[in-house]
Design an enzyme around this catalytic site. Structure first.
Site, PDB file in Angstrom:
ATOM      1  CD  GLN A 121      -3.140  -0.909   2.298  1.00 24.19           C
ATOM      2  OE1 GLN A 121      -2.880  -0.026   3.089  1.00 24.19           O
ATOM      3  NE2 GLN A 121      -3.951  -1.742   2.373  1.00 24.19           N
ATOM      4  CD  GLU A 135       5.127   4.012   4.356  1.00 23.69           C
ATOM      5  OE1 GLU A 135       4.953   3.064   4.858  1.00 23.69           O
ATOM      6  OE2 GLU A 135       5.109   4.204   3.166  1.00 23.69           O
ATOM      7  CG  HIS A 189       1.681  -2.688   9.447  1.00 23.16           C
ATOM      8  ND1 HIS A 189       1.061  -1.652  10.022  1.00 23.16           N
ATOM      9  CD2 HIS A 189       2.299  -2.155   8.453  1.00 23.16           C
ATOM     10  CE1 HIS A 189       1.027  -0.815   8.993  1.00 23.16           C
ATOM     11  NE2 HIS A 189       1.868  -0.863   8.263  1.00 23.16           N
ATOM     12  NE  ARG A 225       5.905  -0.679   9.385  1.00 19.60           N
ATOM     13  CZ  ARG A 225       5.708  -0.986   7.912  1.00 19.60           C
ATOM     14  NH1 ARG A 225       6.086  -2.284   7.622  1.00 19.60           N
ATOM     15  NH2 ARG A 225       5.311   0.102   6.890  1.00 19.60           N
ATOM     16  CG  HIS A 242       3.499  -5.993   7.537  1.00 22.35           C
ATOM     17  ND1 HIS A 242       2.458  -5.797   6.521  1.00 22.35           N
ATOM     18  CD2 HIS A 242       4.396  -4.966   6.936  1.00 22.35           C
ATOM     19  CE1 HIS A 242       2.651  -5.064   5.510  1.00 22.35           C
ATOM     20  NE2 HIS A 242       3.876  -4.635   5.632  1.00 22.35           N
ATOM     21  NE  ARG A 278       9.600  -4.421   5.731  1.00 25.07           N
ATOM     22  CZ  ARG A 278       8.620  -3.777   5.294  1.00 25.07           C
ATOM     23  NH1 ARG A 278       8.829  -2.902   4.015  1.00 25.07           N
ATOM     24  NH2 ARG A 278       7.445  -4.125   5.545  1.00 25.07           N
TER      25      ARG A 278
HETATM   26  P1  FAD Z   1       5.958 -11.897  -3.443  1.00 25.26           P
HETATM   27  O1  FAD Z   1       5.521 -10.624  -4.130  1.00 25.26           O
HETATM   28  O2  FAD Z   1       5.297 -12.439  -2.164  1.00 25.26           O
HETATM   29  O3  FAD Z   1       6.098 -12.999  -4.625  1.00 25.26           O
HETATM   30  C1  FAD Z   1       6.095 -14.183  -4.131  1.00 25.26           C
HETATM   31  C2  FAD Z   1       5.880 -14.871  -5.429  1.00 25.26           C
HETATM   32  O4  FAD Z   1       6.520 -16.462  -5.030  1.00 25.26           O
HETATM   33  C3  FAD Z   1       4.360 -15.434  -5.951  1.00 25.26           C
HETATM   34  O5  FAD Z   1       4.295 -15.356  -7.258  1.00 25.26           O
HETATM   35  C4  FAD Z   1       4.047 -16.712  -5.277  1.00 25.26           C
HETATM   36  O6  FAD Z   1       3.217 -17.374  -6.148  1.00 25.26           O
HETATM   37  C5  FAD Z   1       5.476 -17.596  -5.520  1.00 25.26           C
HETATM   38  N1  FAD Z   1       5.622 -18.503  -4.773  1.00 25.26           N
HETATM   39  C6  FAD Z   1       5.773 -18.582  -3.598  1.00 25.26           C
HETATM   40  N2  FAD Z   1       6.048 -19.788  -3.104  1.00 25.26           N
HETATM   41  C7  FAD Z   1       6.078 -20.564  -4.370  1.00 25.26           C
HETATM   42  C8  FAD Z   1       6.165 -22.128  -4.813  1.00 25.26           C
HETATM   43  N3  FAD Z   1       6.392 -23.131  -3.744  1.00 25.26           N
HETATM   44  N4  FAD Z   1       6.213 -22.435  -5.993  1.00 25.26           N
HETATM   45  C9  FAD Z   1       5.904 -21.761  -7.052  1.00 25.26           C
HETATM   46  N5  FAD Z   1       5.792 -20.315  -6.548  1.00 25.26           N
HETATM   47  C10 FAD Z   1       5.849 -19.943  -5.496  1.00 25.26           C
HETATM   48  N6  FAD Z   1       6.612  -3.212   1.072  1.00 25.26           N
HETATM   49  C11 FAD Z   1       7.013  -1.920   0.500  1.00 25.26           C
HETATM   50  O7  FAD Z   1       8.572  -1.759   0.475  1.00 25.26           O
HETATM   51  N7  FAD Z   1       6.310  -0.877   0.749  1.00 25.26           N
HETATM   52  C12 FAD Z   1       5.084  -1.263   1.137  1.00 25.26           C
HETATM   53  O8  FAD Z   1       4.345  -0.007   0.704  1.00 25.26           O
HETATM   54  C13 FAD Z   1       4.396  -2.619   1.252  1.00 25.26           C
HETATM   55  N8  FAD Z   1       3.097  -2.481   1.869  1.00 25.26           N
HETATM   56  C14 FAD Z   1       2.752  -3.970   2.200  1.00 25.26           C
HETATM   57  C15 FAD Z   1       1.613  -4.155   2.376  1.00 25.26           C
HETATM   58  C16 FAD Z   1       1.085  -5.317   2.654  1.00 25.26           C
HETATM   59  C17 FAD Z   1      -0.357  -5.657   2.918  1.00 25.26           C
HETATM   60  C18 FAD Z   1       1.949  -6.370   2.725  1.00 25.26           C
HETATM   61  C19 FAD Z   1       1.429  -7.984   2.934  1.00 25.26           C
HETATM   62  C20 FAD Z   1       3.321  -6.344   2.293  1.00 25.26           C
HETATM   63  C21 FAD Z   1       3.541  -4.985   2.102  1.00 25.26           C
HETATM   64  N9  FAD Z   1       4.905  -4.670   1.948  1.00 25.26           N
HETATM   65  C22 FAD Z   1       5.398  -3.495   1.429  1.00 25.26           C
HETATM   66  C23 FAD Z   1       6.047  -5.537   1.818  1.00 25.26           C
HETATM   67  C24 FAD Z   1       6.139  -6.272   0.163  1.00 25.26           C
HETATM   68  O9  FAD Z   1       5.307  -6.020  -0.422  1.00 25.26           O
HETATM   69  C25 FAD Z   1       6.812  -7.508   0.154  1.00 25.26           C
HETATM   70  O10 FAD Z   1       7.912  -7.745   1.004  1.00 25.26           O
HETATM   71  C26 FAD Z   1       7.240  -7.698  -1.206  1.00 25.26           C
HETATM   72  O11 FAD Z   1       6.402  -7.268  -2.147  1.00 25.26           O
HETATM   73  C27 FAD Z   1       7.648  -9.119  -1.354  1.00 25.26           C
HETATM   74  O12 FAD Z   1       8.107  -9.221  -2.827  1.00 25.26           O
HETATM   75  P2  FAD Z   1       8.773 -10.758  -3.368  1.00 25.26           P
HETATM   76  O13 FAD Z   1       8.857 -10.566  -4.651  1.00 25.26           O
HETATM   77  O14 FAD Z   1       9.939 -11.077  -2.478  1.00 25.26           O
HETATM   78  O15 FAD Z   1       7.448 -11.766  -3.031  1.00 25.26           O
HETATM   79  C1  SIN Z   2       2.283   0.299   4.608  1.00 26.27           C
HETATM   80  O1  SIN Z   2       1.860   0.701   3.936  1.00 26.27           O
HETATM   81  O2  SIN Z   2       2.044   0.448   5.781  1.00 26.27           O
HETATM   82  C2  SIN Z   2       3.277  -0.782   4.615  1.00 26.27           C
HETATM   83  C3  SIN Z   2       4.407  -0.129   4.074  1.00 26.27           C
HETATM   84  C4  SIN Z   2       5.638  -1.507   4.350  1.00 26.27           C
HETATM   85  O3  SIN Z   2       5.242  -2.328   4.830  1.00 26.27           O
HETATM   86  O4  SIN Z   2       6.645  -1.208   4.153  1.00 26.27           O
END
Ligand code: FAD
Ligand code: SIN
Length: 531
Positions: free
Chosen positions: A47, A114, A242, A290, A351, A386
Site C-alpha cells: 500500500q 511513513e 505491522h 514499527r 507483516h 525493517r
Molecule cells: P512476493 O511478492 O510475495 O511474490 C512471491 C511469489 O512467489 C508469488 O508469485 C508466489 O506465487 C510465488 N511462490 C511462493 N511460493 C511458491 C512455490 N512453492 N512455488 C512456486 N511459486 C511460489 N513493502 C514496501 O516496500 N512498501 C509497502 O508499501 C508495502 N506494503 C505492504 C502491504 C502489505 C499488505 C503486505 C503484505 C506487504 C507490504 N510490503 C510493502 C512488503 C512487500 O510487499 C513484500 O515484501 C514484497 O512485495 C515481497 O516481494 P517478493 O517478490 O519477495 O515476494
Molecule cells: C504500509 O503501507 O504501511 C506498509 C508499508 C511497508 O510495509 O513497507
C-alpha cells in the site's frame, strides 16, 4: 523440462530479475513459476509505496541510510544499506520507464512519509502501489519472447547432490542447485525442472501467525526449501508486526492493512476513550519505527484488556483522505466504520520477515547456482527491524544486481541431465484433510501465543516442544501421502516456525523486533543469528 534460468516467484523480486536478464540476453530461456495466478503475490498487496531519495534538494542519501540503520537497531550491514539507498532511485526510475504510475502534485511526485523516515520520500500510487507495480512488471515481462511465466506450478524442493545419492550437510561449501522438483497443479504430476541457474523469490511467511496482512500464498516455501537443501538462514527471529491492521471482529485472512501512510498523513493512535498514548513510548509518537509502535499497542491492549486500539483520522480533510486512501476508506465503510466520523479500530498483525535466506551483495545464497531475491532473503538491509517501504526497493535493487551477475556467469554452467524422477512410491492419496487443516491451526496458535511480539524463555521452550510434535506428525504424513500444495505449505510453515523459534531462543537480548522479558536489554556484542 529444461530452462537456462529458473525463477521461482512472480512478485517484484522474481519478475524484476527475469525482465533484467531477458532485456540483456534474448537467447537465454527464462522460466518463472508462480504457485497460483501471476497477479497474486505480497507485492500486489503493498500500500504505502517505495522509499527512495528522490529530491536531492531536500533529501540526502545519508539521511535515508541513517533512518534505515536507526530502524535496524545495530544489525544492518552498512554495505547493503548503502547499495540499496544509493542504487534505489535508478531502479525506481526503471519501473517508471516500464510504465509504473506514481501520484504527482502539480510539479513533482507526491512523496509520502511513513514511520522512522526523517523526510517525505515514499513514491506511491494511491493506496494501491503494489497492484500498480504488479501490473507494470507483468506487462513488461509479457514483451519478451524468451520469458515464460508458468502459473499454478508449485515448487517443492531444490535439486542438489542429495538427489544424486550423496550426503549433503550444512557444513559443506560445495552444494550445487540443479533446478527444482515442481508440482504441476493442473495435472497433479511432479516434474523435474532442470536449470543452469535457479533464483528463489518466493516472498514471506506471514501465514505462520494467526493474524497477518500477508495473503495465503505467503507460506515461506522458498526459505524452507533452501533450509532443507542445507542453505544458511539469517536473522529469522526478526518478524515484523505491522501496528495497524484493521480490527474486524468477523475475522478474515489476510487481515486488511491500514497503511502507515495514513499516520504519515496525520492519523493519530488513540485509546478507546480518545486519548493519545504514543508519547509514553517514543518522542516520534505515532510515527516511531514499527517495532516500537507495535509493542506499544500490544502493551496498551494487554494493560487495558482491550481487543484493539484506534487510529483517529476524524480531523483530516475528507476529500484529501479519500483521494489518497480510497481502498482503505471503502474497506472501513464495508465493515460499518466511517473513518471521517469514527476512529478506525486497529490491531498489530504479522507483516514481514526481516530474516531469510542469507545472501551476499549479489544475491548469492550459500548454495552454488542458487540466488535469492526479495522478502525470502536476508541481505543485511533491514537488520533487526525493517524501515517502512524499504522492501520493494530492496527487491528492485537486488533483482537488478542478480540479473547482472547471472548474465556474466550463466555460460559457466550446463544443465545436469542425470537427475532422477521424483520418487512417489509407497504414497497414497490423502484421506483426512482435517489432519492438515487442524495442524495448520495449531501451528498458528503456537506461534501467536508463544513467539509473537513479546517473548520469554518459557514461552519459547513451550513453542519448541509443541513444534517438534507437529514436525514429527507432519513428516510422517508427508512420507505416506501423495503430495498436495496444502501439505507442502504446512510442512514449510512448520520449518519457518522452527527457524523463528530457534533463532529467538539463541538471542539472549532484546533488540529491534525481538523482545523477550527474560533479557530486556541489548548486549554490547552485535551478531546476526545464522542457522
Ligand atoms: P512476493 O511478492 O510475495 O511474490 C512471491 C511469489 O512467489 C508469488 O508469485 C508466489 O506465487 C510465488 N511462490 C511462493 N511460493 C511458491 C512455490 N512453492 N512455488 C512456486 N511459486 C511460489 N513493502 C514496501 O516496500 N512498501 C509497502 O508499501 C508495502 N506494503 C505492504 C502491504 C502489505 C499488505 C503486505 C503484505 C506487504 C507490504 N510490503 C510493502 C512488503 C512487500 O510487499 C513484500 O515484501 C514484497 O512485495 C515481497 O516481494 P517478493 O517478490 O519477495 O515476494
Ligand atoms: C504500509 O503501507 O504501511 C506498509 C508499508 C511497508 O510495509 O513497507
Amino acid at each position: 523440462m529444461q530452462t537456462d534460468i529458473l525463477i521461482i516467484g512472480a512478485g517484484i523480486g522474481g519478475l524484476t530479475t527475469a525482465i533484467k536478464i531477458a532485456e540483456q540476453q534474448p537467447e537465454l530461456t527464462i522460466t518463472v513459476l508462480t504457485k497460483t495466478n501471476d497477479s497474486e503475490s505480497n507485492t500486489a498487496y503493498a500500500q504505502g509505496g517505495v522509499a527512495a531519495v528522490w529530491d536531492l534538494k531536500v533529501d540526502a542519501y545519508q539521511k535515508h541510510i541513517d533512518d534505515t540503520l536507526d530502524a535496524g537497531d545495530g544489525l544492518c550491514k552498512l554495505e547493503a544499506v548503502q547499495i540499496v539507498v544509493k542504487e534505489g532511485p535508478d531502479r525506481v526510475q526503471d519501473i517508471i520507464d516500464w510504465g509504473a504510475r506514481f501520484d504527482k502534485t502539480e510539479e513533482a511526485y507526491d512523496l509520502g512519509r511513513e514511520g522512522g523516515h526523517s523526510e517525505n520520500r515514499i513514491l506511491h500510487y494511491k493506496d494501491l502501489t503494489g497492484r500498480e507495480i504488479q501490473r507494470t512488471i507483468l506487462e513488461k515481462a509479457a514483451q519478451f519472447s524468451n520469458l515464460e511465466i508458468l502459473e499454478h506450478y508449485f515448487a517443492i524442493d531444490f535439486i542438489t547432490q542429495h538427489h544424486l545419492g550423496y550426503t549433503v550437510t550444512r557444513l559443506m561449501d560445495n552444494i550445487e542447485c540443479y533446478g527444482a522438483y515442481v508440482l504441476n497443479k493442473q495435472t497433479n504430476e511432479i516434474e523435474r525442472l532442470l536449470a543452469k541457474i535457479t533464483v528463489v523469490a518466493t516472498g514471506g511467511a506471514g501465514q505462520v501467525y494467526r493474524n497477518t496482512t500477508n495473503p495465503v500464498i505467503a507460506s515461506g516455501d522458498g526459505i524452507a526449501m533452501a533450509y532443507r537443501a542445507k542453505g544458511h538462514m539469517e536473522n529469522m527471529e526478526f518478524v515484523q508486526f505491522h501496528p495497524t491492521a484493521l480490527y474486524n471482529p468477523a475475522g478474515e485472512n489476510p487481515d486488511f492493512l491500514v497503511s502507515e501512510a495514513v499516520r504519515g498523513f496525520g492519523g493519530i493512535l488513540k485509546t478507546r476513550e480518545g486519548e493519545e498514548f504514543m508519547h509514553k513510548y517514543d518522542e516520534r509518537k505515532s510515527l516511531a519505527p514499527r517495532d516500537i509502535v507495535a509493542r506499544a499497542i500490544d502493551n496498551e491492549m494487554k494493560q487495558r484488556g482491550e481487543e484493539c486500539m484506534f487510529l483517529d483520522c476524524r480531523h483530516l480533510d475528507k476529500d484529501a483522505f479519500y483521494k489518497h486512501f480510497p481502498t482503505i476508506y471503502d474497506k472501513c465503510k464495508s465493515i460499518g466504520i466511517d473513518p471521517m466520523n469514527q476512529m478506525i479500530p486497529i490491531v498489530p498483525a504479522c507483516h514481514y520477515m526481516c530474516g531469510g535466506i542469507k545472501v551476499d551483495q549479489w544475491g548469492h545464497s550459500s548454495i552454488h547456482r542458487l540466488y535469492a531475491c526479495g522478502e525470502a532473503t536476508c541481505t543485511g538491509l533491514h537488520g533487526a527491524n525493517r524501515l517502512a517501504s524499504n522492501s520493494l526497493l530492496e527487491a528492485l535493487v537486488f533483482g537488478h544486481r542478480i540479473a547482472n551477475d547471472i548474465v556474466k556467469k550463466v555460460r559457466q554452467h550446463s544443465i545436469r541431465e542425470d537427475i532422477p524422477e521424483w520418487n512417489a512410491s509407497g504414497t497414497t492419496d490423502p484421506k483426512e484433510m482435517v489432519l492438515i487443516t487442524q495442524s495448520l491451526k495449531e501451528l498458528k496458535e503456537i506461534m501467536s501465543s508463544y513467539v509473537g511480539i513479546v517473548r520469554s524463555s518459557v514461552r519459547l521452550k513451550r513453542a519448541t516442544d509443541r513444534l517438534s510434535l507437529l514436525y514429527r506428525e507432519t513428516e510422517d504424513l508427508y512420507h505416506k501421502t501423495t503430495l498436495s500444495p496444502q501439505l507442502c505449505e504446512l510442512r514449510n510453515l512448520i520449518t519457518i516456525g522452527y527457524l523463528i523459534t530457534r533463532s529467538a531462543s539463541i538471542r539472549r537480548e532484546s533488540r529491534g523486533l525481538h523482545y523477550t522479558t527474560d533479557f530486556p536489554d541489548k548486549l554490547d556484542i552485535l551478531q546476526p543469528s545464522i542457522l
